[in-house]
Scaffold this motif. Structure first.
Motif: not given
Length: 380
Positions: A20-22, A31-32, A293-296, A339-341
């Motif tokens: 998911r990446g983020n 969408i966590p 919590i929200r960013r890899y 890319f995911t961001e």
């Protein structure tokens, strides 16, 4: 929050988080990146409950110079969760009744909404207000110093769309980047930079938040466009000229539109496993550390910081630290999460457009009217 304590490398949760990446913040829902039991549970700073955290301790003198930095695995117990509106009231008035009267926003989908202050005693509320004001006294100095060093201040007006219980766009509120927002921002920036500097100085790889210098051609086009609005400026490749142009834009009646144009002339920020600098912040070493919590990206930074901390702690023992994430692996991860961001940002923009159309469509049915600004005209 010390997410790395709970999410082990290459576990099922870790693999899904990387995929998911983020987290993605669509209008009215999230969408966590991580399961809700972590993101809104054990890794969320709930009032009066112990939580595991990675801490950056920073000591400053009166001029905002950082005198000392150290890092630790810690346990934190949050005294109070405040909304921005509640913190702002504490910064602007000493009237406790006015502070208590500020209500947290309704229909807020995250854990950061704050709670009512009505049940707090005068003594506790005064103590809390004193703490918030002390924090701002430091943050204000840091902010002034950062701007003097050439950081770009591009506060493009934002708005938040609130949805009702059925998921329909219910109301729209403007988000003002006031002192309460700036207070949080300054300490997040300081922590992110402190971690990046420490890791770089000790040759520990990490993912940088990179913002490359803008293209010369785009800056020339922006200069020509600003002239149409009566704003003359020099060579925008020179930082001092860019800062002067932003000051003129802020004073212009069409500042909202022009700030957006300025922002679009710059390159997108991205992730890279090399410290290539951040143009907007005017920083050489900058990582993402404060939101694992929200960013890899932040989770990888936590893991390599943990490696560094254990190496320092156990350097005279035979105990081995956790495995270091190598440069080659970080390079691959940085490319993927960039890319995911961007993918999430596009989805969030489309979500907002849909909800805006929904909001105004329903308003038309109620015979409401609104003022608007024409931002461009095309030949179509």
């Amino acid at each position: 929050a010390d997410v790395s304590y709970y999410v082990r490398p290459n576990s099922a949760i870790d693999r899904e988080a990387l995929k998911r990446g983020n987290s993605t913040y669509l209008t009215g829902t999230v969408i966590p990146m991580l399961p809700e039991a972590l993101s809104n549970g054990i890794c969320s700073l709930v009032e009066n409950e112990d939580r595991l955290v990675k801490s950056v301790f920073l000591s400053y003198d009166a001029a905002g110079n950082c005198l000392e930095v150290h890092f630790a695995d810690s346990v934190i117990r949050s005294d109070k969760r405040l909304s921005y509106e509640q913190a702002y009231a504490m910064l602007k008035t000493d009237d406790l009744s006015k502070i208590r009267a500020v209500k947290p926003p309704k229909n807020y989908e995250t854990a950061y909404a704050g709670k009512s202050l009505s049940d707090m005693s005068d003594a506790d509320l005064l103590r809390l207000r004193g703490a918030v004001n002390k924090l701002w006294s430091i943050a204000a100095v840091l902010r002034k110093k950062r701007m003097r060093k050439g950081a770009l201040e591009i506060d493009v007006p934002e708005f938040k769309i609130y949805c009702d219980a059925e998921g329909y766009a219910d109301r729209i509120e403007k988000i003002v980047s006031d002192e309460s927002h700036q207070l949080v921002e300054e300490f997040m920036l300081a922590a992110n930079e402190a971690v990046a500097r420490e890791l770089f100085a000790n040759k520990i790889p990490y993912i940088s938040r990179v913002h490359d210098d803008p293209d010369e051609e785009k800056l020339a086009d922006l200069r020509e466009e600003l002239l149409l609005f009566g704003i003359g400026c020099g060579d925008l490749r020179q930082r001092r000229e860019a800062i002067k142009a932003l000051a003129a834009i802020s004073a212009h009646p069409q500042s909202s539109l022009l700030k957006t144009k300025f922002l679009r002339s710059l390159k997108r920020a991205m992730y890279r496993a090399s410290p290539d600098g951040h143009y907007g912040l005017n920083k050489k070493y900058y990582s993402h550390f404060t939101s694992p919590i929200r960013r890899y990206a932040d989770l990888t930074t936590h893991r390599n910081l943990a490696y560094y901390m254990r190496m320092m702690h156990f350097k005279y023992t035979s105990k081995m630290p956790e495995a270091l994430i190598r440069q080659s692996a970080l390079e691959k991860t940085a490319q993927h999460i960039t890319f995911t961001e961007q993918n999430s940002a596009e989805a969030e923009r489309e979500s907002r457009k849909i909800k805006l159309v929904e909001f105004f469509s329903r308003a038309v049915g109620k015979d409401e009217s609104f003022e608007g600004i024409i931002t461009s005209i095309t030949g179509h």
